[in-house]
Design an enzyme around this catalytic site. Structure first.
Site, PDB file in Angstrom:
ATOM      1  N   LEU A 156       3.778   7.735 -10.309  1.00  0.00           N
ATOM      2  CA  LEU A 156       3.261   6.103 -10.767  1.00  0.00           C
ATOM      3  C   LEU A 156       2.429   6.023  -9.401  1.00  0.00           C
ATOM      4  O   LEU A 156       3.104   6.176  -8.024  1.00  0.00           O
ATOM      5  CB  LEU A 156       4.095   5.177 -10.720  1.00  0.00           C
ATOM      6  CG  LEU A 156       4.481   4.791 -12.260  1.00  0.00           C
ATOM      7  CD1 LEU A 156       5.787   3.843 -11.921  1.00  0.00           C
ATOM      8  CD2 LEU A 156       3.295   4.335 -13.126  1.00  0.00           C
ATOM      9  N   ASP A 157       1.268   5.480  -9.232  1.00  0.00           N
ATOM     10  CA  ASP A 157       0.732   5.213  -7.890  1.00  0.00           C
ATOM     11  C   ASP A 157       0.935   3.994  -7.253  1.00  0.00           C
ATOM     12  O   ASP A 157       2.109   3.352  -7.761  1.00  0.00           O
ATOM     13  CB  ASP A 157      -1.051   4.912  -8.131  1.00  0.00           C
ATOM     14  CG  ASP A 157      -1.290   3.786  -8.816  1.00  0.00           C
ATOM     15  OD1 ASP A 157      -1.002   2.819  -8.381  1.00  0.00           O
ATOM     16  OD2 ASP A 157      -1.974   3.984  -9.838  1.00  0.00           O
ATOM     17  N   HIS A 158       0.852   3.980  -5.995  1.00  0.00           N
ATOM     18  CA  HIS A 158       1.367   3.199  -4.892  1.00  0.00           C
ATOM     19  C   HIS A 158       1.392   1.718  -5.568  1.00  0.00           C
ATOM     20  O   HIS A 158       2.362   0.820  -5.248  1.00  0.00           O
ATOM     21  CB  HIS A 158       0.472   3.266  -3.675  1.00  0.00           C
ATOM     22  CG  HIS A 158       0.800   2.289  -2.498  1.00  0.00           C
ATOM     23  ND1 HIS A 158       0.296   1.256  -2.385  1.00  0.00           N
ATOM     24  CD2 HIS A 158       1.873   2.475  -1.619  1.00  0.00           C
ATOM     25  CE1 HIS A 158       0.856   0.536  -1.208  1.00  0.00           C
ATOM     26  NE2 HIS A 158       1.769   1.253  -0.695  1.00  0.00           N
ATOM     27  N   ASP A 159       0.212   1.394  -6.153  1.00  0.00           N
ATOM     28  CA  ASP A 159       0.081   0.020  -6.639  1.00  0.00           C
ATOM     29  C   ASP A 159       0.505  -0.364  -8.088  1.00  0.00           C
ATOM     30  O   ASP A 159       0.337  -1.308  -8.674  1.00  0.00           O
ATOM     31  CB  ASP A 159      -1.468  -0.127  -6.701  1.00  0.00           C
ATOM     32  CG  ASP A 159      -2.020  -0.233  -5.449  1.00  0.00           C
ATOM     33  OD1 ASP A 159      -1.555  -0.562  -4.538  1.00  0.00           O
ATOM     34  OD2 ASP A 159      -3.253   0.185  -5.220  1.00  0.00           O
ATOM     35  N   SER A 160       1.196   0.582  -8.649  1.00  0.00           N
ATOM     36  CA  SER A 160       1.899   0.457  -9.983  1.00  0.00           C
ATOM     37  C   SER A 160       3.342   0.452  -9.840  1.00  0.00           C
ATOM     38  O   SER A 160       3.785   1.091  -9.075  1.00  0.00           O
ATOM     39  CB  SER A 160       1.418   1.448 -11.001  1.00  0.00           C
ATOM     40  OG  SER A 160       0.105   1.649 -10.902  1.00  0.00           O
TER      41      SER A 160
END
Length: 187
Positions: A41-45
């Site tokens: 999961l990306d940093h912003d998710s």
């Protein structure tokens, strides 16, 4: 072993970071030794991240041929119309190729979630909406790129389920060990 973690916003899906200043990582959550993320999961998710110490299990969870559906609640900027939702359902063309068809529906009201830190920006003159998006791929920032391609930038992205596993009552940073037998075979 299979671990379900509710990854908070702003945390990398890895155990170390060499950037300056360093970012938050999975190392701060006291996870069992030897587990690693099966997918990202990306940093912003935020939301459900599966971790395992079993290589074949990680492969079954992440290989697109096994078609593990991933379900997301997505807050988008704008008021989605029928054509935008249909385009997401049919699959959209991204710079790395077309996406598979997705299951997409508009949620009638915002889901009950924990507050995000920092909060999502609020613009009183621009409407927003929540979608439920289910995909069987896992390309880099795929859901964000899909919604942007139809004119609906993502404001918040929360993965709520992968296959048979869901966040259930896990709060950000909480985790539990679960049964790995729920992995369905490839079709």
């Amino acid at each position: 072993m299979l671990v379900l973690l509710n990854k908070p916003y702003g945390v990398l899906s890895q155990f170390s970071d060499r950037s300056t200043p360093p970012k938050r990582t999975l190392a701060e959550f006291g996870l069992p030794p030897q587990v690693y993320a099966a997918g990202r999961l990306d940093h912003d998710s935020e939301g459900l991240l599966l971790l395992t110490d079993d290589g074949p299990l990680a492969h079954r969870l992440t290989d697109p041929r096994h078609k593990q559906p991933k379900t997301y609640w997505v807050q988008v900027e704008g008021d989605p119309d029928t054509s935008q939702l249909q385009a997401l359902c049919d699959g959209v063309l991204l710079n790395d190729g077309p996406t598979r068809p997705a299951n997409v529906r508009r949620l009638e009201c915002a889901p009950t979630l924990w507050p995000r830190d920092p909060p999502v920006r609020v613009r009183k003159t621009v409407p927003d909406a929540w979608l439920e998006v289910q995909i069987t791929e896992g390309r880099n920032r795929q859901v964000r790129r899909m919604t942007a391609s139809v004119g609906l930038p993502t404001l918040r992205l929360v993965r709520v389920a992968i296959g048979a596993w869901s966040l259930a009552s896990l709060q950000p940073g909480q985790w539990r060990v679960d049964d790995a037998r729920a992995v369905r075979p490839a079709r």
